[in-house]
Design an enzyme around this catalytic site. Structure first.
Site, PDB file in Angstrom:
ATOM      1  N   ALA A 117       0.863  -1.184   0.000  1.00 30.39           N
ATOM      2  CA  ALA A 117       0.000   0.000   0.000  1.00 30.39           C
ATOM      3  C   ALA A 117       0.896   1.230   0.000  1.00 30.39           C
ATOM      4  O   ALA A 117       1.350   1.684   1.052  1.00 30.39           O
ATOM      5  CB  ALA A 117      -0.924  -0.004   1.210  1.00 30.39           C
ATOM      6  N   GLY A 230      -9.386 -11.176 -17.654  1.00 32.55           N
ATOM      7  CA  GLY A 230      -9.619 -10.537 -18.942  1.00 32.55           C
ATOM      8  C   GLY A 230      -9.270 -11.383 -20.142  1.00 32.55           C
ATOM      9  O   GLY A 230      -9.609 -11.013 -21.273  1.00 32.55           O
ATOM     10  N   TYR A 231      -8.616 -12.536 -19.924  1.00 30.08           N
ATOM     11  CA  TYR A 231      -8.096 -13.279 -21.075  1.00 30.08           C
ATOM     12  C   TYR A 231      -8.339 -14.778 -20.996  1.00 30.08           C
ATOM     13  O   TYR A 231      -7.679 -15.545 -21.686  1.00 30.08           O
ATOM     14  CB  TYR A 231      -6.587 -13.009 -21.218  1.00 30.08           C
ATOM     15  CG  TYR A 231      -6.268 -11.547 -21.362  1.00 30.08           C
ATOM     16  CD1 TYR A 231      -6.411 -10.910 -22.588  1.00 30.08           C
ATOM     17  CD2 TYR A 231      -5.859 -10.791 -20.263  1.00 30.08           C
ATOM     18  CE1 TYR A 231      -6.148  -9.554 -22.720  1.00 30.08           C
ATOM     19  CE2 TYR A 231      -5.592  -9.436 -20.379  1.00 30.08           C
ATOM     20  CZ  TYR A 231      -5.745  -8.822 -21.611  1.00 30.08           C
ATOM     21  OH  TYR A 231      -5.491  -7.474 -21.736  1.00 30.08           O
ATOM     22  N   GLU A 298       4.176  -8.401 -14.239  1.00 30.08           N
ATOM     23  CA  GLU A 298       3.234  -9.388 -14.760  1.00 30.08           C
ATOM     24  C   GLU A 298       3.771 -10.046 -16.019  1.00 30.08           C
ATOM     25  O   GLU A 298       3.538 -11.238 -16.257  1.00 30.08           O
ATOM     26  CB  GLU A 298       1.884  -8.731 -15.036  1.00 30.08           C
ATOM     27  CG  GLU A 298       0.794  -9.712 -15.441  1.00 30.08           C
ATOM     28  CD  GLU A 298      -0.572  -9.055 -15.546  1.00 30.08           C
ATOM     29  OE1 GLU A 298      -1.302  -9.046 -14.542  1.00 30.08           O
ATOM     30  OE2 GLU A 298      -0.898  -8.532 -16.636  1.00 30.08           O
TER      31      GLU A 298
END
Length: 347
Positions: A117, A230-231, A298
Site C-alpha cells: 500500500a 480478462g483473457y 506481470e
C-alpha cells in the site's frame, strides 16, 4: 626397475589428486555465484540457503463421510479442471471444503500474505483487511505482511485469534511502474530475512481487492498462479505478453498456456522465494538494457510460468474484475477488484 616406476607413478597420482582437491576447495564457493550476472547487486544474497520451516505431510483421513467421487458423472463445472501438465485448475465444485478442512487443519499451518500500500493505495487497506478477516483462510493461522511508505496511514482492524499484522516500512516511489517493478525484489528479500522462519505458505496479492466468499486450503500448492479475468476466453496470440525479443519477458506467438494475473501468486514459501528471485533477476536484466516489459512484473511472471509450470492454477473466480459481468461458467466470485479511479491513484 618396475617397482621404482610403480612407486613413482603412484606418487604422481597422489600428488595430482591432492592438488585437484585443494583447487576444488579453493574455487567451490566461487562457483556458487559464478552464474550471477555482473549487474546484480549482492550476488551472495541471491544464493542464500534458507532454513525453511519443515514440510508437514498431510494426515490420513479418518472417520469422515463425504460423497464418493464418480468418474463418469457429469461435473459440476463447465471449466477445464486439469492442465495438460496435470496441475489442477481450482474452481467452485472441484473440491470438498469439509474434506480439505479435515486434512489441513491438523497440520497447524501458518499462511502468509504480502500486500503493498504505497501512495494513495493506502485507502484500500481497511476494506482489504476486513474482507480477509471474514473470508481468507478462516480457522488457520495467518500473518499479514503490509508494506507501506506511511505506517501511520494503516487503520486499526480487529484480527481474529492466531492472526497477525506486521507493518513493514518501505521507500515510496513517484511512479507506479517503479512500485510494481520493485515488488518482486522486496518480497524476495523479506522471505530471506524473515518470512521463511514464520510461514509455511505465502500468497502475494494486490491491496485494491476484496475477498467476497470463502478462500481456503484448496488454494495451497507448491507454486500457485491465477488465470487473469480478462483473457481466459481468448486465444493465446491475443494475450498481452511482452512481444519484443530484446526483453527477458519475451513470449512468441505460439507460446503460452493461460495468461496469469500479476495481482495474485503464491505457494510454499521456498518456491515463492525462488520464483520472486528469478523474476527480479529478469527485471534487472531488462533494466540493464534500458527495457521495461509491457506489463512490468506481470510480463515476467507470465514468462516464468511458461518455463516453470505452476503446480496449481486458480480459476478467475479467485481473481475477478468487478467491471466485468460474471459469466455463467463461474459459479462464485471469491476475490475481486474494487471500483476505483486509476488515473487519480497514479497521480
Amino acid at each position: 626397475m618396475t617397482r621404482p616406476r610403480l612407486a613413482q607413478g603412484l606418487a604422481f597420482f597422489l600428488l595430482g589428486g591432492t592438488g585437484l582437491w585443494v583447487l576444488w576447495k579453493f574455487i567451490k564457493d566461487w562457483l556458487l555465484v559464478s552464474y550471477i550476472p555482473y549487474y546484480l547487486p549482492c550476488p551472495e544474497f541471491f544464493n542464500m540457503k534458507l532454513p525453511f520451516r519443515k514440510e508437514k505431510p498431510l494426515q490420513p483421513v479418518t472417520q469422515l463421510q463425504y460423497p464418493q467421487p464418480k468418474l463418469l458423472e457429469h461435473g459440476p463445472t463447465e471449466l477445464l479442471t486439469l492442465t495438460p501438465w496435470l496441475a489442477p485448475i481450482v474452481s467452485e465444485g472441484t473440491f470438498d471444503p469439509e474434506l480439505l478442512k479435515s486434512m489441513y487443519q491438523p497440520l497447524n499451518l501458518t499462511i502468509g500474505v504480502t500486500v503493498f500500500a504505497v501512495g494513495k493505495y493506502t485507502c484500500f487497506i481497511q476494506r482489504f483487511l476486513e474482507s480477509a478477516e471474514e473470508f481468507f483462510m478462516r480457522g488457520y493461522q495467518v500473518h499479514y505482511y503490509l508494506f507501506t511508505h506511511d505506517p501511520t496511514a494503516v487503520p486499526r482492524v480487529p484480527l481474529g485469534p492466531g492472526r497477525l499484522l506486521s507493518i513493514i516500512p518501505i521507500q515510496g516511489y513517484s511512479r507506479w511502474e517503479e512500485i510494481s517493478m520493485r515488488r518482486m525484489e522486496t518480497i524476495n528479500k523479506h522471505i530471506a530475512k524473515r518470512a521463511h522462519k514464520e510461514v509455511d505458505y505465502l500468497f502475494c496479492v494486490d491491496v485494491d481487492m476484496v475477498f467476497r466468499n470463502p478462500w481456503g486450503p484448496e488454494t495451497l500448492g507448491d507454486l500457485v498462479a491465477a488465470i487473469h479475468p480478462g483473457y481466459f476466453a481468448v486465444p493465446r496470440r491475443k494475450f498481452p505478453y511482452e512481444r519484443r525479443q530484446v526483453s527477458s519477458a519475451f513470449v512468441a506467438d505460439n507460446e503460452g498456456d493461460f495468461y496469469y494475473g500479476g495481482a495474485l501468486f503464491g505457494g510454499r514459501v521456498a518456491r515463492v522465494y525462488e520464483f520472486t528471485r528469478a523474476c527480479h533477476m529478469a527485471i534487472l536484466a531488462d533494466k540493464a538494457n534500458s527495457i521495461m516489459a509491457a506489463w512490468q512484473e506481470e510480463s515476467h511472471l507470465n514468462r516464468h510460468f511458461i518455463w516453470h509450470k505452476p503446480s496449481k492454477v486458480l480459476s478467475p473466480e479467485y481473481l475477478w474484475d468487478e467491471r466485468k459481468p460474471r459469466p455463467r461458467s463461474l459459479k462464485m466470485i471469491r476475490f475481486s477488484s474494487v471500483k476505483k479511479n486509476a488515473n487519480w491513484l497514479r497521480t
